[in-house]
Motif scaffolding. Structure first.
Motif, short mmCIF file in Angstrom:
data_model
loop_
_atom_site.label_atom_id
_atom_site.label_comp_id
_atom_site.label_asym_id
_atom_site.label_seq_id
_atom_site.Cartn_x
_atom_site.Cartn_y
_atom_site.Cartn_z
N CYS A 56 0.84 -1.21 0.00
CA CYS A 56 0.00 0.00 0.00
C CYS A 56 0.86 1.25 0.00
O CYS A 56 0.62 2.19 -0.76
N ALA A 57 1.88 1.27 0.85
CA ALA A 57 2.74 2.45 0.93
C ALA A 57 3.51 2.64 -0.38
O ALA A 57 3.60 3.77 -0.89
N LYS A 62 -4.50 5.82 -2.96
CA LYS A 62 -5.47 6.16 -1.92
C LYS A 62 -5.67 4.95 -1.01
O LYS A 62 -5.96 3.84 -1.47
N THR A 63 -5.50 5.16 0.30
CA THR A 63 -5.62 4.10 1.30
C THR A 63 -6.62 4.54 2.35
O THR A 63 -6.56 5.66 2.85
N LEU A 64 -7.53 3.65 2.69
CA LEU A 64 -8.59 3.94 3.65
C LEU A 64 -8.43 3.04 4.87
O LEU A 64 -8.33 1.82 4.74
N LYS A 117 -15.04 6.68 -1.75
CA LYS A 117 -13.75 7.32 -1.49
C LYS A 117 -12.67 6.81 -2.43
O LYS A 117 -11.54 7.28 -2.40
N ASN A 118 -13.02 5.83 -3.26
CA ASN A 118 -12.15 5.29 -4.30
C ASN A 118 -10.78 4.83 -3.80
O ASN A 118 -9.75 5.17 -4.37
N PRO A 119 -10.76 4.01 -2.73
CA PRO A 119 -9.46 3.55 -2.23
C PRO A 119 -8.92 2.38 -3.05
O PRO A 119 -9.68 1.61 -3.62
N LYS A 120 -7.62 2.25 -3.09
CA LYS A 120 -6.98 1.08 -3.68
C LYS A 120 -6.66 0.06 -2.60
O LYS A 120 -6.55 -1.13 -2.88
N CYS A 121 -6.52 0.54 -1.37
CA CYS A 121 -6.27 -0.33 -0.22
C CYS A 121 -7.23 0.08 0.90
O CYS A 121 -7.40 1.26 1.18
N VAL A 139 -12.96 -4.67 -7.93
CA VAL A 139 -11.88 -5.62 -8.14
C VAL A 139 -10.52 -4.94 -8.03
O VAL A 139 -9.50 -5.61 -7.88
N ASP A 140 -10.49 -3.60 -8.08
CA ASP A 140 -9.24 -2.86 -7.99
C ASP A 140 -8.84 -2.53 -6.55
O ASP A 140 -7.78 -1.98 -6.32
N THR A 141 -9.71 -2.84 -5.58
CA THR A 141 -9.44 -2.51 -4.19
C THR A 141 -9.07 -3.76 -3.41
O THR A 141 -9.78 -4.76 -3.46
#
Length: 171
Positions: A56-57, A62-64, A117-121, A139-141
């Motif tokens: 994630c880092a 975007k990370t939630l 919020k459209n997070p990836k993680c 599927v992208d998160t």
């Protein structure tokens, strides 16, 4: 002004004593094949969580963080937040989502709010340990569940900090 003494026989009702619930710390921990306690989690689960946080880092996406609103959930959320920053994630890419009162992380309204919020993680802390659809419908998160509550069921497609379901307790 002094209060008048009340007649204790007429105004007091005996309160029923509640049976104390077993504390999660009192649960006998599961053990590996060598008899070693798997606490706080198996090495494999800890490594998967470590890899997830590093990924994630490194992604600078975007990370939630979704902590429970109790003391241990909020504390763990702050630790995750600071860990991601220490790993190089820009604070501008970090967001926190607090679940509304009387609903769970699995509630459709909450899932939609997190997805918006459209997070990836997504990192769910101190909650989410039950069978459910994916944390969000994308599927992208990627999702990570970190929880101290013992469970063998989790949301679909989530990485779990402790997945002890395949390890049988030894007696």
């Amino acid at each position: 002004m002094k209060r008048k003494a009340t007649d204790s026989d007429t105004n007091s009702k005996a309160k029923r004593q509640r049976e104390p619930e077993a504390d999660y710390c009192d649960v006998i921990p599961r053990k590996d094949g060598k008899g070693n306690a798997l606490w706080p989690a198996s090495e494999q689960s800890i490594e998967r969580a470590r890899s997830f946080l590093k990924e994630c880092a490194a992604s600078q996406s975007k990370t939630l963080i979704v902590p429970d609103k109790d003391a241990d959930g909020l504390d763990a959320g702050v630790i995750i937040y600071k860990t991601l920053i220490a790993l190089g994630l820009s604070p501008d890419l970090l967001d926190v989502h607090l679940i509304n009162k009387n609903v769970s992380v699995h509630d459709e309204m909450e899932r939609a709010a997190m997805l918006a919020k459209n997070p990836k993680c997504i990192i769910v802390v101190d909650q989410g340990s039950r069978a459910a659809p994916p944390v969000v419908d994308s599927v992208d998160t990627k999702s990570l569940i970190i929880d101290h509550h013992l469970s063998d069921e989790f949301p679909e497609n989530a990485i779990v900090r402790y997945s002890l379901s395949k390890i049988k307790p030894t007696n």
